[in-house]
Scaffold this motif. Structure first.
Motif, short mmCIF file in Angstrom:
data_model
loop_
_atom_site.label_atom_id
_atom_site.label_comp_id
_atom_site.label_asym_id
_atom_site.label_seq_id
_atom_site.Cartn_x
_atom_site.Cartn_y
_atom_site.Cartn_z
N ALA A 121 0.84 -1.21 0.00
CA ALA A 121 0.00 0.00 0.00
C ALA A 121 0.87 1.25 0.00
CB ALA A 121 -0.93 -0.01 1.20
N VAL A 122 1.95 1.21 0.78
CA VAL A 122 2.84 2.37 0.83
C VAL A 122 3.43 2.62 -0.56
CG1 VAL A 122 5.05 3.18 1.72
CG2 VAL A 122 3.37 2.22 3.29
N LEU A 123 3.79 1.53 -1.26
CA LEU A 123 4.40 1.68 -2.58
C LEU A 123 3.36 1.87 -3.69
CD1 LEU A 123 7.24 -0.99 -2.40
CD2 LEU A 123 7.38 1.46 -2.04
N GLY A 124 2.10 1.92 -3.33
CA GLY A 124 1.05 2.18 -4.32
C GLY A 124 0.75 0.99 -5.21
N MET A 125 1.12 -0.22 -4.77
CA MET A 125 0.83 -1.40 -5.60
C MET A 125 -0.59 -1.88 -5.42
SD MET A 125 4.30 -3.40 -4.90
CE MET A 125 5.85 -2.68 -5.39
N ILE A 126 -1.18 -1.57 -4.28
CA ILE A 126 -2.60 -1.87 -4.07
C ILE A 126 -3.28 -0.58 -3.61
CG2 ILE A 126 -2.42 -4.35 -3.59
CD1 ILE A 126 -2.32 -3.70 -0.65
N PRO A 127 -4.56 -0.44 -3.92
CA PRO A 127 -5.24 0.82 -3.60
C PRO A 127 -5.46 1.00 -2.10
CG PRO A 127 -6.75 -0.75 -4.64
CD PRO A 127 -5.39 -1.37 -4.69
N LYS A 128 -5.38 2.25 -1.68
CA LYS A 128 -5.65 2.58 -0.28
C LYS A 128 -7.11 3.00 -0.17
CE LYS A 128 -2.18 5.83 -0.60
NZ LYS A 128 -1.09 5.40 -1.47
N ALA A 129 -7.75 2.60 0.96
CA ALA A 129 -9.11 3.09 1.21
C ALA A 129 -9.04 4.53 1.70
CB ALA A 129 -9.83 2.20 2.20
N THR A 130 -8.16 4.76 2.65
CA THR A 130 -7.92 6.13 3.12
C THR A 130 -6.44 6.27 3.42
OG1 THR A 130 -8.12 5.59 5.46
CG2 THR A 130 -10.14 6.23 4.33
N GLY A 131 -6.02 7.48 3.69
CA GLY A 131 -4.68 7.68 4.19
C GLY A 131 -3.73 8.31 3.18
N GLU A 132 -2.56 8.61 3.69
CA GLU A 132 -1.59 9.36 2.91
C GLU A 132 -0.20 8.80 3.17
OE1 GLU A 132 -2.64 13.92 2.65
OE2 GLU A 132 -0.73 13.60 3.68
N VAL A 133 0.59 8.71 2.13
CA VAL A 133 1.98 8.29 2.31
C VAL A 133 2.87 9.40 1.79
CG1 VAL A 133 3.73 6.64 1.63
CG2 VAL A 133 1.41 5.86 2.02
N ARG A 134 3.76 9.86 2.65
CA ARG A 134 4.70 10.90 2.22
C ARG A 134 6.11 10.36 2.25
NH1 ARG A 134 3.14 16.16 1.88
NH2 ARG A 134 0.90 16.40 2.17
N VAL A 135 6.83 10.58 1.18
CA VAL A 135 8.23 10.18 1.12
C VAL A 135 9.03 11.46 0.97
CG1 VAL A 135 9.95 9.00 -0.28
CG2 VAL A 135 7.78 7.89 0.21
N TYR A 136 9.90 11.72 1.95
CA TYR A 136 10.63 12.99 2.00
C TYR A 136 9.69 14.17 1.80
CZ TYR A 136 14.92 10.32 2.15
OH TYR A 136 15.89 9.47 2.53
N ASP A 137 8.60 14.14 2.57
CA ASP A 137 7.64 15.26 2.60
C ASP A 137 6.81 15.43 1.34
OD1 ASP A 137 7.88 15.95 5.16
OD2 ASP A 137 9.09 17.77 4.85
N LYS A 138 7.00 14.54 0.35
CA LYS A 138 6.17 14.67 -0.84
C LYS A 138 5.27 13.45 -0.97
CE LYS A 138 9.32 15.44 -3.96
NZ LYS A 138 10.02 15.69 -5.21
N LEU A 139 4.08 13.64 -1.48
CA LEU A 139 3.20 12.50 -1.71
C LEU A 139 3.91 11.53 -2.64
CD1 LEU A 139 -0.37 14.01 -2.11
CD2 LEU A 139 0.55 12.69 -0.22
N TYR A 140 3.87 10.24 -2.30
CA TYR A 140 4.72 9.28 -2.99
C TYR A 140 4.23 8.95 -4.40
CZ TYR A 140 7.24 5.19 -4.30
OH TYR A 140 8.00 4.31 -5.00
N ARG A 141 5.16 9.02 -5.35
CA ARG A 141 4.88 8.54 -6.70
C ARG A 141 6.04 7.64 -7.12
NH1 ARG A 141 5.31 12.99 -9.65
NH2 ARG A 141 4.65 12.08 -11.61
N ALA A 142 5.69 6.44 -7.60
CA ALA A 142 6.72 5.43 -7.89
C ALA A 142 7.74 5.92 -8.91
CB ALA A 142 6.05 4.16 -8.40
N LYS A 143 7.31 6.83 -9.78
CA LYS A 143 8.19 7.29 -10.85
C LYS A 143 9.45 7.98 -10.34
CE LYS A 143 4.73 8.06 -14.33
NZ LYS A 143 3.67 9.03 -14.44
N GLU A 144 9.35 8.51 -9.12
CA GLU A 144 10.49 9.29 -8.62
C GLU A 144 11.69 8.43 -8.24
OE1 GLU A 144 8.54 11.76 -5.78
OE2 GLU A 144 7.38 12.62 -7.41
N ARG A 145 11.47 7.13 -8.17
CA ARG A 145 12.57 6.18 -8.04
C ARG A 145 13.43 6.36 -6.80
NH1 ARG A 145 13.28 7.49 -13.72
NH2 ARG A 145 15.13 8.66 -13.16
N VAL A 146 12.85 6.80 -5.69
CA VAL A 146 13.65 6.88 -4.48
C VAL A 146 13.49 5.62 -3.64
CG1 VAL A 146 13.87 9.36 -4.16
CG2 VAL A 146 11.80 8.21 -3.42
#
Lengths: 310, 249
Positions: free
Chosen positions: B48-73
């Motif tokens: 869920a954190v990596l966005g591989m399955i959908p979240k019902a609610t909630g937020e994941v921030r990676v280095y203060d930014k909403l996580y997008r897999a494309k950023e490759r961090v």
């Protein structure tokens, strides 16, 4: 017999037909190997069967037998079938294999009903529509082959371009998602390519046997290599060979359906692979084991003798 | 700036929540263990954190930014059993997949990517197996190939789903050495882990999970008998030896 081959091969129409079956062999071999690894071969079977109602409806609407619109109709009903399969397996407790069985038989049944309707109706020239069931490559004319050639080339090029993406998507879809690849879009693109490859082949191989052209060259190729790229190329080659010989054999008699001969040739290649492929072939494995046993026995005897001398 | 911040994450399969209101913050440059019983939602949390399955609610921030897999961090090591190892490819090719995000559409991996991938294989002690068909590798070797692939992603944060399952002692030691090396380089590594006995030795920080986050924090303060009882329901027999595990005797 040589004469027969010479005569028929010199014929311009036969050359067109041969070219057509080679191309469909290549495109179904290429896409079939990815479908096989994605465990989607049976979806291919469903798509092929499900294309029949699309063909009939298009014919009833247009009132003439022109290949391009018929294939579009086939593609639409084929895609519709894959969506039905996916919808059934994700929104009900029915598993995918059952969903495939259901959709395949319903669509094919509907196709046969429509075909009966077509043959009873007075719409245009309907001769040859039956050929879609078992395939009649001899019915292909130059313009059909040009269409098939274009489609097959396009499919092969797209697969080549997306090779890296399709590879990771097939091996490890979750990892592909983790890389940020649009996996849903890629799945859809692949499905469209697969449906197109099937539709390109149904005229020559027929809706019933088309799935064999996806599965058999691919599984034969898997026996010879452990590299995906080589497997895809080899599968295309096997598909092309099946197309050529199947077509030639079917020209020996008049009115013989091409599809079964193509599939029988592909199956022959499969048996050769199953038995003689290096590393994986049954016979190769058997010989290797026999040699190993002999060597072990030999060593054992030597050891025993050594002991008895002591 | 925290590498990973999760707020009120809820994930549900059908109607039943698998994760409920999960919130935690991950400190930078640490080895973090995600611990919990079967069905606690550990793998689900990673996915869920990596966005591989959908979240019902909630937020994941990676280095203060909403996580997008494309950023490759973020690099990912899935469970070994999640793929078909009979796939026609070799070890080097699998590691190269870690570079696919960097290479971009339509292009093929180049010489540099291959060198880097070989380097990653060397780091996990698998350079001799580069051209080996993956089905001919042992379980531990397959796990190392997956690790090498994650290294090839060249990420700042790593998520690993049970990398120690089904590997022998030597491989386990090699893996933990590698994880420590990543930590030395300032990377953050989150590991789903099963073996309670090694938790104290391996991790700086733990997240105890059972649908909810039961406790999270530095291992010394968090990996306590009380928290374990709460996480595992307190009824499991092995917890009678729990005091040994947490070293509170």
């Amino acid at each position: 017999m040589d004469d027969v081959i010479k005569i028929s091969l010199a014929d311009a129409n036969t050359q067109w037909v041969l070219l057509g079956t080679i191309l469909l062999g290549i495109s179904s071999g290429v896409l079939g190997s990815i479908a096989l690894l994605r465990k989607q071969s049976l979806i291919g079977d469903a798509v092929a069967h499900a294309s029949l109602p699309g063909i009939c409806v298009t014919f009833l609407l247009l009132g003439e037998k022109s290949l391009f619109p018929l294939l579009i109709g086939a593609a639409i009903s084929g895609l519709l079938a894959t969506f039905c399969i996916q919808a059934i397996s994700s929104y009900s407790i029915i598993k995918e294999d059952t969903a495939i069985g259901l959709v395949l038989s319903v669509f094919f049944g509907l196709g046969i009903v429509l075909l009966t309707k077509v043959s009873q109706s007075s719409v245009g020239n309907k001769s040859g529509l039956n050929d879609f069931i078992f395939g009649q490559a001899a019915a292909l004319v130059g313009s059909d082959v040009k269409l098939m050639a274009g489609a097959a080339a396009l499919l092969t090029v797209i697969t080549w371009l997306l090779f890296k993406e399709l590879k990771v998507l097939t091996f490890d879809p979750e990892f592909a998602k983790g890389l940020g690849l649009p996996t849903k879009l890629l799945n859809f693109v692949f499905l469209t390519l697969l449906v197109s490859a099937i539709v390109v082949g149904i005229q020559a191989v027929g809706v019933i046997l088309m799935a064999a052209m996806l599965i058999t060259p691919a599984i034969s190729a898997r026996y010879w290599t452990d590299s995906l790229a080589r497997m895809i190329v080899l599968s295309g080659v096997f598909g092309a060979i099946s197309g050529v010989f199947g077509t030639i054999f079917s020209t020996f008699g008049t009115g013989l359906a091409t599809g079964p001969f193509i599939v029988v040739t592909a199956t022959f290649i499969f048996f050769i692979s199953l038995l003689f492929a290096p590393e994986r072939g049954l016979l190769t494995k058997w010989v290797k084991r026999l040699r190993l046993n002999k060597r072990l026995q030999h060593e054992l005897v030597l050891r025993k003798e050594g002991k008895s001398y002591q | 700036m925290n590498p990973v911040e999760v707020q009120n994450l809820t994930v549900a399969y059908q109607k039943k929540p698998v994760l409920k209101n999960v919130s935690f913050t991950v400190p930078e440059g640490k080895l973090i263990g995600i611990i919990g019983p079967n069905g606690a939602g550990k793998s689900t949390l990673i996915k869920a954190v990596l966005g591989m399955i959908p979240k019902a609610t909630g937020e994941v921030r990676v280095y203060d930014k909403l996580y997008r897999a494309k950023e490759r961090v973020v690099g990912y090591v899935p469970q070994r059993g999640s793929v078909d190892w009979d796939f026609p490819t070799n070890a080097l090719d699998v590691v190269l997949m870690g570079r696919y995000g960097h290479i971009g559409w339509f292009k093929r991996p180049g010489k540099k990517d291959k060198e880097l991938a070989l380097n990653c294989l060397e780091k996990v002690g698998m350079q001799e197996y580069a051209t080996r068909q993956i089905s001919q590798l042992s379980g531990g070797q397959q796990q190392r190939v997956f690790l090498a692939r994650a290294l090839a992603q060249d990420a700042k944060i790593y998520f690993m789903d049970e990398p120690f399952v089904g590997v022998d002692a030597a491989t386990e030691r090699a893996i933990i050495e590698l994880l420590n090396e990543l930590k030395q380089q300032g990377k953050t590594v989150l590991v789903v882990h099963h073996d309670l006995q090694t938790v104290k030795d391996y991790f700086d920080h733990v997240i105890l999970l059972n649908i909810n986050v039961i406790a999270e924090g530095p291992t010394e303060d968090t990996f306590t008998l009380k928290n374990l009882h709460q996480t595992y329901g307190g009824t499991l027999a092995f917890l009678e030896k729990g005091d040994i595990l947490v070293g509170q005797k």
